[in-house]
Design a protein around this motif. Structure first.
Motif, PDB file in Angstrom:
ATOM      1  N   SER A 122      30.722  48.719  37.538  1.00 22.53           N
ATOM      2  CA  SER A 122      30.005  48.778  38.763  1.00 22.53           C
ATOM      3  C   SER A 122      30.753  47.977  39.949  1.00 22.53           C
ATOM      4  CB  SER A 122      28.470  48.020  38.866  1.00 22.53           C
ATOM      5  OG  SER A 122      27.736  48.770  37.787  1.00 22.53           O
ATOM      6  N   TYR A 123      31.354  46.812  39.523  1.00 21.24           N
ATOM      7  CA  TYR A 123      32.179  46.254  40.629  1.00 21.24           C
ATOM      8  C   TYR A 123      33.341  46.850  40.794  1.00 21.24           C
ATOM      9  CZ  TYR A 123      35.264  42.509  42.010  1.00 21.24           C
ATOM     10  OH  TYR A 123      36.201  41.629  42.592  1.00 21.24           O
ATOM     11  N   ALA A 124      34.088  47.492  39.953  1.00 26.83           N
ATOM     12  CA  ALA A 124      35.110  48.328  40.446  1.00 26.83           C
ATOM     13  C   ALA A 124      35.086  49.486  40.902  1.00 26.83           C
ATOM     14  CB  ALA A 124      36.190  48.605  39.001  1.00 26.83           C
ATOM     15  N   TYR A 125      33.902  50.237  40.500  1.00 20.00           N
ATOM     16  CA  TYR A 125      33.519  51.416  41.137  1.00 20.00           C
ATOM     17  C   TYR A 125      33.089  51.173  42.674  1.00 20.00           C
ATOM     18  CZ  TYR A 125      31.100  55.734  42.160  1.00 20.00           C
ATOM     19  OH  TYR A 125      30.561  56.911  42.645  1.00 20.00           O
ATOM     20  N   ILE A 161      34.139  49.047  44.707  1.00 17.47           N
ATOM     21  CA  ILE A 161      35.680  48.834  45.572  1.00 17.47           C
ATOM     22  C   ILE A 161      36.303  49.801  45.601  1.00 17.47           C
ATOM     23  CG2 ILE A 161      37.906  47.520  45.496  1.00 17.47           C
ATOM     24  CD1 ILE A 161      36.496  45.290  43.913  1.00 17.47           C
ATOM     25  N   VAL A 162      36.405  50.868  44.537  1.00 17.63           N
ATOM     26  CA  VAL A 162      37.012  52.161  44.622  1.00 17.63           C
ATOM     27  C   VAL A 162      36.332  52.865  45.838  1.00 17.63           C
ATOM     28  CG1 VAL A 162      37.664  54.369  43.542  1.00 17.63           C
ATOM     29  CG2 VAL A 162      38.018  51.931  42.532  1.00 17.63           C
ATOM     30  N   TYR A 163      35.080  52.937  45.525  1.00 20.40           N
ATOM     31  CA  TYR A 163      34.071  54.019  46.540  1.00 20.40           C
ATOM     32  C   TYR A 163      34.509  53.460  48.078  1.00 20.40           C
ATOM     33  CZ  TYR A 163      30.125  55.821  48.577  1.00 20.40           C
ATOM     34  OH  TYR A 163      29.385  56.584  49.605  1.00 20.40           O
ATOM     35  N   ASN A 164      34.472  52.157  48.244  1.00 19.26           N
ATOM     36  CA  ASN A 164      34.605  51.806  49.579  1.00 19.26           C
ATOM     37  C   ASN A 164      35.889  52.116  50.412  1.00 19.26           C
ATOM     38  OD1 ASN A 164      31.907  50.877  50.087  1.00 19.26           O
ATOM     39  ND2 ASN A 164      32.622  48.673  49.062  1.00 19.26           N
ATOM     40  N   VAL A 165      36.859  52.168  49.695  1.00 12.54           N
ATOM     41  CA  VAL A 165      38.172  52.402  50.019  1.00 12.54           C
ATOM     42  C   VAL A 165      38.288  54.194  50.027  1.00 12.54           C
ATOM     43  CG1 VAL A 165      40.581  52.718  49.538  1.00 12.54           C
ATOM     44  CG2 VAL A 165      39.401  50.692  49.212  1.00 12.54           C
ATOM     45  N   LEU A 166      37.658  54.916  49.191  1.00 12.97           N
ATOM     46  CA  LEU A 166      37.858  56.495  48.890  1.00 12.97           C
ATOM     47  C   LEU A 166      36.671  57.282  49.533  1.00 12.97           C
ATOM     48  CD1 LEU A 166      39.561  56.727  45.661  1.00 12.97           C
ATOM     49  CD2 LEU A 166      40.634  56.629  47.769  1.00 12.97           C
ATOM     50  N   ARG A 219      46.296  33.801  30.173  1.00 10.57           N
ATOM     51  CA  ARG A 219      46.493  33.214  31.504  1.00 10.57           C
ATOM     52  C   ARG A 219      45.224  32.781  32.130  1.00 10.57           C
ATOM     53  NH1 ARG A 219      47.310  38.027  36.058  1.00 10.57           N
ATOM     54  NH2 ARG A 219      46.389  36.736  37.299  1.00 10.57           N
ATOM     55  N   GLU A 220      45.342  31.869  33.067  1.00  5.67           N
ATOM     56  CA  GLU A 220      43.962  31.231  33.516  1.00  5.67           C
ATOM     57  C   GLU A 220      43.392  31.808  34.643  1.00  5.67           C
ATOM     58  OE1 GLU A 220      43.861  27.134  33.416  1.00  5.67           O
ATOM     59  OE2 GLU A 220      44.901  26.857  31.581  1.00  5.67           O
ATOM     60  N   GLY A 221      44.176  32.933  35.397  1.00  2.00           N
ATOM     61  CA  GLY A 221      43.555  33.558  36.349  1.00  2.00           C
ATOM     62  C   GLY A 221      42.228  34.265  36.232  1.00  2.00           C
ATOM     63  N   SER A 222      41.288  34.426  37.112  1.00  2.00           N
ATOM     64  CA  SER A 222      40.174  35.096  37.363  1.00  2.00           C
ATOM     65  C   SER A 222      40.259  36.619  37.003  1.00  2.00           C
ATOM     66  CB  SER A 222      39.315  34.940  38.684  1.00  2.00           C
ATOM     67  OG  SER A 222      38.223  35.560  38.732  1.00  2.00           O
ATOM     68  N   LEU A 223      39.428  36.969  35.741  1.00  2.00           N
ATOM     69  CA  LEU A 223      39.428  38.479  35.357  1.00  2.00           C
ATOM     70  C   LEU A 223      38.910  39.296  36.476  1.00  2.00           C
ATOM     71  CD1 LEU A 223      40.075  40.480  33.295  1.00  2.00           C
ATOM     72  CD2 LEU A 223      37.823  40.038  32.345  1.00  2.00           C
ATOM     73  N   LYS A 224      37.856  38.943  37.078  1.00  2.67           N
ATOM     74  CA  LYS A 224      37.190  39.569  38.139  1.00  2.67           C
ATOM     75  C   LYS A 224      38.045  39.687  39.288  1.00  2.67           C
ATOM     76  CE  LYS A 224      32.754  39.690  40.806  1.00  2.67           C
ATOM     77  NZ  LYS A 224      31.605  39.117  41.014  1.00  2.67           N
ATOM     78  N   ALA A 225      38.752  38.817  39.732  1.00  2.00           N
ATOM     79  CA  ALA A 225      39.643  38.953  40.961  1.00  2.00           C
ATOM     80  C   ALA A 225      40.939  40.005  40.440  1.00  2.00           C
ATOM     81  CB  ALA A 225      40.369  37.624  41.236  1.00  2.00           C
ATOM     82  N   ILE A 242      40.535  42.401  38.454  1.00  2.00           N
ATOM     83  CA  ILE A 242      40.181  43.764  38.450  1.00  2.00           C
ATOM     84  C   ILE A 242      39.876  44.123  39.913  1.00  2.00           C
ATOM     85  CG2 ILE A 242      38.001  44.951  37.838  1.00  2.00           C
ATOM     86  CD1 ILE A 242      37.749  43.342  35.472  1.00  2.00           C
ATOM     87  N   GLY A 243      39.226  43.194  41.045  1.00  2.00           N
ATOM     88  CA  GLY A 243      39.138  43.594  42.439  1.00  2.00           C
ATOM     89  C   GLY A 243      40.407  44.084  42.763  1.00  2.00           C
ATOM     90  N   THR A 244      41.562  43.220  42.740  1.00  2.00           N
ATOM     91  CA  THR A 244      42.696  43.451  43.454  1.00  2.00           C
ATOM     92  C   THR A 244      43.518  44.863  42.776  1.00  2.00           C
ATOM     93  OG1 THR A 244      43.466  41.220  43.482  1.00  2.00           O
ATOM     94  CG2 THR A 244      45.041  42.622  43.591  1.00  2.00           C
ATOM     95  N   SER A 245      43.089  45.040  41.544  1.00  2.00           N
ATOM     96  CA  SER A 245      43.863  46.253  40.918  1.00  2.00           C
ATOM     97  C   SER A 245      43.003  47.373  41.436  1.00  2.00           C
ATOM     98  CB  SER A 245      43.654  46.282  39.418  1.00  2.00           C
ATOM     99  OG  SER A 245      44.447  45.169  38.823  1.00  2.00           O
ATOM    100  N   ALA A 246      41.724  47.177  41.520  1.00  2.00           N
ATOM    101  CA  ALA A 246      40.996  48.539  42.048  1.00  2.00           C
ATOM    102  C   ALA A 246      41.197  48.818  43.375  1.00  2.00           C
ATOM    103  CB  ALA A 246      39.375  48.014  41.980  1.00  2.00           C
TER     104      ALA A 246
END
Length: 184
Positions: free
Chosen positions: A27-30, A32-37, A65-71, A73-77
């Motif tokens: 849902s989170y990735a969708y 982000i993608v939806y808002n762009v497309l 690695r210690e970075g946020s998984l959610k961040a 995913i958000g950047t990748s999306a």
């Protein structure tokens, strides 16, 4: 489920890790993608892009690695959606400076509109040159579609006077326009 739990599942089993990632972040990735497309791609394209994002994350995310998984995913999306938007836009773009580009048809004839606008401006000028109350009578009659009684009421005149002045004013206007080789 927390990010650390998902990381542990991803390290233990790729299949289970992908399912956990999918269930938790679809849902989170969708979104982000939806808002762009949303204005440039179909629903299927948006869903495919979201699935590609989660697949990319599963294949390329370093669980140590210690970075946020959610961040991540958000950047990748966002990046994947922007890339898709560019490719969709490039397919739908018609270069206007290309000699081989098709003419875009229009229902409007610009030459006739320009000519009519010029004639309308000239006509208004000639009506104004008639002076008052003749100019107001013509405008009330032909621009506001008022009859003699309504025009008389607006101008504070007698309806019979309005009709006779209108007749004389139209004769003067016709003469002025004929002298300029304009026929209406």
């Amino acid at each position: 489920m927390t990010e650390n739990e998902i990381r542990l599942i991803m390290q233990r089993s790729r299949d289970e890790g992908f399912r956990a990632l999918f269930d938790e972040y679809w849902s989170y990735a969708y979104t982000i993608v939806y808002n762009v497309l949303r204005s440039s791609a179909s629903r299927n394209d948006i869903e495919d892009c979201t699935a590609d994002v989660l697949s990319d994350v599963m294949l390329s995310y370093d669980t140590d690695r210690e970075g946020s998984l959610k961040a991540y995913i958000g950047t990748s999306a966002k990046r994947r959606a922007i890339d898709l938007k560019r490719s969709v836009s490039a397919k739908n773009t018609v270069p206007l400076d290309d000699d081989n580009s098709p003419d875009i048809p229009s229902g409007e004839n610009i030459e006739i509109q320009a000519e009519n606008a010029g004639i309308s401006a000239l006509l208004l000028q000639k009506i104004e040159e008639l002076g008052e109350p003749d100019a107001s009578i013509i405008i009330q009659k032909y621009f506001y579609d008022r009859n003699s009684a309504e025009t008389a009421k607006v101008l504070g005149m007698n309806p019979i006077t309005v009709r006779s002045r209108l007749k004389r004013a139209l004769k003067k206007l016709k003469t002025a326009l004929t002298d300029m080789d304009i026929t209406i």
